[in-house]
Design a protein around this motif. Sequence first.
Motif, PDB file in Angstrom:
ATOM      1  N   ASP A  38       0.663  -1.154  -0.074  1.00  0.00           N
ATOM      2  CA  ASP A  38      -0.104   0.106   0.074  1.00  0.00           C
ATOM      3  C   ASP A  38       0.786   1.360  -0.122  1.00  0.00           C
ATOM      4  OD1 ASP A  38      -2.362  -1.621  -0.032  1.00  0.00           O
ATOM      5  OD2 ASP A  38      -2.303  -1.806   2.490  1.00  0.00           O
ATOM      6  N   ALA A  39       0.139   2.395  -0.223  1.00  0.00           N
ATOM      7  CA  ALA A  39       1.167   3.535  -0.215  1.00  0.00           C
ATOM      8  C   ALA A  39       1.528   3.870   1.247  1.00  0.00           C
ATOM      9  CB  ALA A  39      -0.048   4.883  -0.867  1.00  0.00           C
ATOM     10  N   PRO A  40       2.716   4.675   1.067  1.00  0.00           N
ATOM     11  CA  PRO A  40       3.160   4.803   2.556  1.00  0.00           C
ATOM     12  C   PRO A  40       2.209   5.834   3.292  1.00  0.00           C
ATOM     13  CG  PRO A  40       4.439   5.794   1.113  1.00  0.00           C
ATOM     14  CD  PRO A  40       3.553   5.215   0.289  1.00  0.00           C
ATOM     15  N   ALA A  41       2.099   5.739   4.640  1.00  0.00           N
ATOM     16  CA  ALA A  41       1.384   6.387   5.688  1.00  0.00           C
ATOM     17  C   ALA A  41       2.125   7.644   5.581  1.00  0.00           C
ATOM     18  CB  ALA A  41       1.128   5.522   7.094  1.00  0.00           C
ATOM     19  N   VAL A  42       1.389   8.625   6.104  1.00  0.00           N
ATOM     20  CA  VAL A  42       1.757  10.227   6.440  1.00  0.00           C
ATOM     21  C   VAL A  42       1.515  10.338   7.857  1.00  0.00           C
ATOM     22  CG1 VAL A  42       1.803  12.525   5.863  1.00  0.00           C
ATOM     23  CG2 VAL A  42       1.870  11.142   4.123  1.00  0.00           C
ATOM     24  N   ILE A  43       2.416  10.707   8.884  1.00  0.00           N
ATOM     25  CA  ILE A  43       2.064  10.794  10.235  1.00  0.00           C
ATOM     26  C   ILE A  43       2.473  12.143  10.698  1.00  0.00           C
ATOM     27  CG2 ILE A  43       2.478   9.983  12.492  1.00  0.00           C
ATOM     28  CD1 ILE A  43       3.658   7.714   9.744  1.00  0.00           C
ATOM     29  N   ALA A  44       1.587  13.054  10.811  1.00  0.00           N
ATOM     30  CA  ALA A  44       1.306  14.486  11.205  1.00  0.00           C
ATOM     31  C   ALA A  44       2.012  14.526  12.734  1.00  0.00           C
ATOM     32  CB  ALA A  44       0.170  15.410  11.039  1.00  0.00           C
ATOM     33  N   LYS A  45       3.174  14.910  12.799  1.00  0.00           N
ATOM     34  CA  LYS A  45       3.984  15.101  14.150  1.00  0.00           C
ATOM     35  C   LYS A  45       3.199  16.222  15.028  1.00  0.00           C
ATOM     36  CE  LYS A  45       8.210  15.689  16.690  1.00  0.00           C
ATOM     37  NZ  LYS A  45       7.614  16.793  17.570  1.00  0.00           N
ATOM     38  N   GLY A  46       2.469  15.976  15.868  1.00  0.00           N
ATOM     39  CA  GLY A  46       1.797  16.921  16.636  1.00  0.00           C
ATOM     40  C   GLY A  46       0.716  17.880  15.615  1.00  0.00           C
ATOM     41  N   GLY A  47       0.357  17.130  14.684  1.00  0.00           N
ATOM     42  CA  GLY A  47      -0.612  17.923  13.921  1.00  0.00           C
ATOM     43  C   GLY A  47       0.293  18.485  12.609  1.00  0.00           C
ATOM     44  N   PHE A  48      -0.149  19.785  12.253  1.00  0.00           N
ATOM     45  CA  PHE A  48       0.431  20.365  11.249  1.00  0.00           C
ATOM     46  C   PHE A  48       1.533  21.259  12.076  1.00  0.00           C
ATOM     47  CE2 PHE A  48       0.240  21.068   6.714  1.00  0.00           C
ATOM     48  CZ  PHE A  48       1.343  21.978   6.575  1.00  0.00           C
ATOM     49  N   SER A  49       2.491  20.649  12.565  1.00  0.00           N
ATOM     50  CA  SER A  49       3.239  21.381  13.638  1.00  0.00           C
ATOM     51  C   SER A  49       4.278  22.369  12.961  1.00  0.00           C
ATOM     52  CB  SER A  49       3.914  20.492  14.556  1.00  0.00           C
ATOM     53  OG  SER A  49       4.746  19.512  13.877  1.00  0.00           O
ATOM     54  N   GLY A  50       4.285  22.094  11.687  1.00  0.00           N
ATOM     55  CA  GLY A  50       5.356  23.307  10.758  1.00  0.00           C
ATOM     56  C   GLY A  50       4.899  24.552  10.851  1.00  0.00           C
ATOM     57  N   LEU A  51       3.719  24.618  11.033  1.00  0.00           N
ATOM     58  CA  LEU A  51       2.790  26.073  10.941  1.00  0.00           C
ATOM     59  C   LEU A  51       2.478  26.544  12.185  1.00  0.00           C
ATOM     60  CD1 LEU A  51       0.441  26.308   7.815  1.00  0.00           C
ATOM     61  CD2 LEU A  51       2.498  27.454   8.096  1.00  0.00           C
ATOM     62  N   PHE A  52       1.868  25.664  13.112  1.00  0.00           N
ATOM     63  CA  PHE A  52       1.146  25.833  14.384  1.00  0.00           C
ATOM     64  C   PHE A  52       2.001  25.210  15.351  1.00  0.00           C
ATOM     65  CE2 PHE A  52      -2.418  25.515  10.977  1.00  0.00           C
ATOM     66  CZ  PHE A  52      -2.450  27.169  10.970  1.00  0.00           C
ATOM     67  N   PRO A  53       1.907  25.819  16.759  1.00  0.00           N
ATOM     68  CA  PRO A  53       2.489  25.138  17.722  1.00  0.00           C
ATOM     69  C   PRO A  53       2.126  23.816  17.906  1.00  0.00           C
ATOM     70  CG  PRO A  53       1.554  27.201  18.578  1.00  0.00           C
ATOM     71  CD  PRO A  53       1.026  27.082  17.153  1.00  0.00           C
ATOM     72  N   ASP A  54       3.223  22.890  18.150  1.00  0.00           N
ATOM     73  CA  ASP A  54       3.025  21.596  17.895  1.00  0.00           C
ATOM     74  C   ASP A  54       1.816  20.894  19.083  1.00  0.00           C
ATOM     75  OD1 ASP A  54       3.460  18.571  18.826  1.00  0.00           O
ATOM     76  OD2 ASP A  54       5.644  18.788  17.564  1.00  0.00           O
ATOM     77  N   SER A  55       1.015  20.069  18.702  1.00  0.00           N
ATOM     78  CA  SER A  55       0.126  19.564  19.525  1.00  0.00           C
ATOM     79  C   SER A  55      -0.965  20.579  19.938  1.00  0.00           C
ATOM     80  CB  SER A  55       0.742  18.899  20.733  1.00  0.00           C
ATOM     81  OG  SER A  55       1.590  17.998  20.459  1.00  0.00           O
ATOM     82  N   SER A  56      -1.269  21.643  19.178  1.00  0.00           N
ATOM     83  CA  SER A  56      -2.380  22.680  19.222  1.00  0.00           C
ATOM     84  C   SER A  56      -3.758  22.318  18.453  1.00  0.00           C
ATOM     85  CB  SER A  56      -1.659  23.934  18.891  1.00  0.00           C
ATOM     86  OG  SER A  56      -1.483  24.017  17.433  1.00  0.00           O
ATOM     87  N   ASP A  57      -4.712  22.841  18.866  1.00  0.00           N
ATOM     88  CA  ASP A  57      -5.769  22.527  18.108  1.00  0.00           C
ATOM     89  C   ASP A  57      -5.781  22.979  16.863  1.00  0.00           C
ATOM     90  OD1 ASP A  57      -8.826  22.315  18.179  1.00  0.00           O
ATOM     91  OD2 ASP A  57      -8.732  24.233  17.580  1.00  0.00           O
ATOM     92  N   PRO A  58      -5.396  23.879  16.377  1.00  0.00           N
ATOM     93  CA  PRO A  58      -5.201  24.374  14.837  1.00  0.00           C
ATOM     94  C   PRO A  58      -4.375  23.353  14.191  1.00  0.00           C
ATOM     95  CG  PRO A  58      -4.163  26.072  16.087  1.00  0.00           C
ATOM     96  CD  PRO A  58      -4.910  25.076  16.971  1.00  0.00           C
ATOM     97  N   ALA A  59      -3.152  22.986  14.624  1.00  0.00           N
ATOM     98  CA  ALA A  59      -2.551  21.956  14.316  1.00  0.00           C
ATOM     99  C   ALA A  59      -2.975  20.767  13.958  1.00  0.00           C
ATOM    100  CB  ALA A  59      -1.162  21.995  15.061  1.00  0.00           C
ATOM    101  N   TYR A  60      -3.815  20.396  14.957  1.00  0.00           N
ATOM    102  CA  TYR A  60      -4.520  18.954  14.731  1.00  0.00           C
ATOM    103  C   TYR A  60      -5.680  19.035  13.832  1.00  0.00           C
ATOM    104  CZ  TYR A  60      -2.015  16.553  18.366  1.00  0.00           C
ATOM    105  OH  TYR A  60      -0.939  15.965  19.302  1.00  0.00           O
ATOM    106  N   SER A  61      -6.309  20.021  13.877  1.00  0.00           N
ATOM    107  CA  SER A  61      -7.635  20.582  12.966  1.00  0.00           C
ATOM    108  C   SER A  61      -7.118  20.506  11.418  1.00  0.00           C
ATOM    109  CB  SER A  61      -8.242  21.752  13.330  1.00  0.00           C
ATOM    110  OG  SER A  61      -8.820  21.559  14.633  1.00  0.00           O
ATOM    111  N   PHE A  62      -6.041  21.414  11.345  1.00  0.00           N
ATOM    112  CA  PHE A  62      -5.340  21.560  10.040  1.00  0.00           C
ATOM    113  C   PHE A  62      -5.053  20.118   9.236  1.00  0.00           C
ATOM    114  CE2 PHE A  62      -2.291  23.923   7.108  1.00  0.00           C
ATOM    115  CZ  PHE A  62      -3.203  24.363   6.458  1.00  0.00           C
ATOM    116  N   ALA A  63      -4.462  19.441  10.244  1.00  0.00           N
ATOM    117  CA  ALA A  63      -3.996  18.205   9.604  1.00  0.00           C
ATOM    118  C   ALA A  63      -5.081  16.998   9.553  1.00  0.00           C
ATOM    119  CB  ALA A  63      -2.711  17.548  10.641  1.00  0.00           C
ATOM    120  N   ALA A  64      -5.908  17.064  10.430  1.00  0.00           N
ATOM    121  CA  ALA A  64      -7.133  16.172  10.385  1.00  0.00           C
ATOM    122  C   ALA A  64      -7.793  16.061   9.268  1.00  0.00           C
ATOM    123  CB  ALA A  64      -7.639  16.436  11.753  1.00  0.00           C
TER     124      ALA A  64
END
Length: 747
Positions: A38-64
Motif C-alpha cells: 500500500d501507499a506509505p502512511a503520512v504521520i503528522a507530528k503534533g498535527g501540522f506543527s510546521g505552521l502552528f504550535p506542536d500539538s495545538s488545536d489548529p495544528a491537529y484540525s489542519f492535519a485532520a
Amino acid sequence: MGRSGHACSVLGSLLLLLLLLGPAAAQKGSTWKTLSGDAPAVIAKGGFSGLFPDSSDPAYSFAASNQDSAQWCDVRLTKDGVGICLPDIKMDNCTTISDLFPKGKKTYLVNGVSTTGWFSVDYNSIDLTNVTLLRAILSRTNRFDGSFTLVQVEVALSQYKAPAWLNVQHDSFYSQFNLSMRSYILSMSKQYTVDYISSPEVSFLKSLVGRVGRKTKLVLRFLDEGLVEPSTNQTYGSILKNLSSIKTFASGILVPKHYIWPVTADNYLQPSTSVVDDAHKAGLEIYAADFANDFALSYNYSYDPLAEYLGFIDNGAFCVDGLLTDFPITPLEAIGCFSNLNNTKADHGAPLVISHNGASGDYPDCTDLAYQKAVQDGADVIDCDVQVTKDGIPICMSSIDLMDVTTVASSQFASQAGVISDIKAVAGVYTFNLTWEDIANNLKPMISNPFGQISLSRNPRNRNAGKFMRLSDFLAFAKGKKLSGIMITVEHASFMAEKLGFGVVDAVIKAVDDSGYSKQSAQKVMIQSTNSSTLVKFKQLAKYNLVYKIDEVVKDAAPSSLADIKKFADAASVSIKSVYPESSNFLINQTNPLVKSLQSAGLPVYVYLLMNEFFSQPYDFFSDATSQINALVHKGGEGGGVDGLITDFPGTAHRYKLNSCRNMGDKTPYYMLPPQRGGLVGVIQDKAALPPAMAPEPVLTVSDVAEPPLPPVSNTTAPAPSHAPVEVSVSIPITAAVLVLCASLLI
C-alpha cells in the motif's frame, strides 16, 4: 484545558485552508515497495506543527482534514493522571508554564539524566487550564504563540477524525511519581481507536503485547545509534542488528531518517543503507522520522523538501512504510502526484521554465556547470545576463560588479575598486575594468547565497566551481540542446553607450547572428530588459521575442501603460509579490489583477524570482517550493495563472510540469489547490501579533514605462579604458584586506 476557547473562530478561518489536505490520489498503475504494497502512511507530528504550535488545536484540525494522515501525540501525564499531548517533557520548552508558575522549576532524573525545567507531573490538569502553547522551534513564526491551550489525549482521540498515533517517550520517568503510563494507554485504547503506539522503551511495548486491539500497531522508536535503551541496556545501534527479535513484540520500527540515508559531516548524502530491506525481510514495517520542510536538508536535495520525500518512497530500490513530518502536505503531494514520474520527458508547454543564471541554486551563476545543470534538469529556456569586458567582449555574468559574483576581492585586481554612482553607491570592480583574459584566467566564480546570513548556504562543495562563459560560448552551448529558447537579459545599455562607448544591443545582435541562431526556428531568442528603450532598439533591429521586466511591485497596469508595452514587448515578467501580495511573510487577502490585465493585452506573464529555500516563501506555501509553484501556475480562483517561471532551481519547476495531478479538473486533490489569500492570517488570535497592514501597491503607468531613447554610441568596436570616460570616485578607503574579508563573508 483541551480545545482553545477560540476554536470556532479558528476553524472558521481554517475552512478554506483545510481543503488543502484532502485525500491523496493513489499512485497510478504501480505497486509500492512497502511491506504491505500500500501507499506509505503520512504521520503528522503534533498535527501540522510546521505552521502552528506542536500539538495545538489548529495544528491537529489542519492535519485532520486528511483522514489518511495519522495524528501523532506525544503523551505526557499530569499529577492527577490526565494525558496531554506535548512535544517536550520540559513544558517550559513549548508552553507558557513558566509565566504562570514562575517558581515551578524542578530538577528530576529523566532516563538517568538530570533535567531541570517545568514538568507536567507537578500539576493537576485543572492547574494547566490557562497554560498556552508556544512554538517548540524558535526559527518558526511566533504569531500563533500563546493563543491555544493544551490538548488532552482524549480530545485528540475523539474529536480529530483521523488515525491516531500515540508516542510514549518516558514511561519509566512517570513511574517515579506513582503514575502508570501503561495503564493510561491501555485505558485509552479500550475507549478509542488507537492505530499506532510507539515508544523507544522495549519493556513498555512488551507490556502491551496481547493487551491492545489486534489492529493497533506497536512500533519501536529508535533514537540515535549511540544512545542506550533503558530496559535492555543496549544501544539502539546494537538493537538494530537483531531486527528479528523486535518482531516478537512490535510490528514495525520508527527510525531517524539518517538511519536510511546517512549524511556526511558537511551535509551531503552518503549511499543508502540496507535498513529498509532488512526490516521488510524481518516482517517489520519501517517508518522514517525527522522530516520538516524548514530544516536544513542535505545539499543534494537543493532545498527541495519534496525531493527528499521522494528519496525515501520513490527511488526505484525501496520505499519506507510511513513518514513522520511537521509538514504533512508535502509527503501527500509526493505520494499522490509526484511518484513514478517519467523525469526524462520533455515538455515545453506552459508553464515555461526559465533558468535564472542557469541552475544558480546549485552552481555559481552563469557558469558552464550552471547551464549544464539547467539543461539536465529540464529547463525550457536558459538565460544569459550580458555584461561587457574592458576589451569589448560580451560575457554572461549575473552582475556588472564582479565583487558580487567572483573572487575579485581577493585578487590582484582588488585595488581597482571604485564607486560609479550611475550603477551603485558602494565600491565595486566592474566587468569593464578587466579584460576577458583577466577574468577567465585569474578569477573564480562565486555561488550566490541569498540566505547565507541564516546559514542556508548553497552547495558549498561547489561554491567556486565552473568556468565563466562569453556570450558566444553560451550560444554555442545552447544551440542543439533540447530547449525551446534562450533568454538574453540586457541592462545598463545607456550607461554602456554613453560612458563606455559600447553598443550592447548591436553586440548582442551580432553574436546571435554569428552563432547561426537567426537562421533557425527550433529555439526562439528572447531578450529581457527593465528598460523600454533597450527593447525598442532591439525591435527596430531584429526579430526577437521581447520581454519587458517590471522591476517594481505593482497591483495592476493602466490601460495606457499596457498599450505602450505592447508597442515594444511580446511578454512581461513580474515579481512574485505582484502576484501574491504579502506582509511579514503572510499572504494578505488581496488579489491583484496585474496578471490578467497583461494577459488580456496579449502579453504572456513570467514570474520572478523563484527559489527553493523556505525562507523565500510566505508561510502560506508551507515552506514548500512546489506548493508555491502550484499556486503561481494555477488558473482561476486563488491561483496566480502565470505562463512561466523564472527560477534558480529549474529542476523543481520542471518536475512540477510532469506531476500526475495536473489537468484533473474537479478531481484535483485538494492539496494541489492554491491557498486562500489571507487565510493563514485569519487564524492569528492575538490582534497584536497580526502582520502590519500594507499600503496598496501602485498601478503601473505610462510614466513608469517610458524611457528616453538610448544615447548614440561613439565607439562601437570596444569600450573605453576603465579610467576614462567613466567617472569613478572612491568615497572611502578600501584596502585589499577589507575586500578579502568581504569576499569571505559572501562566500
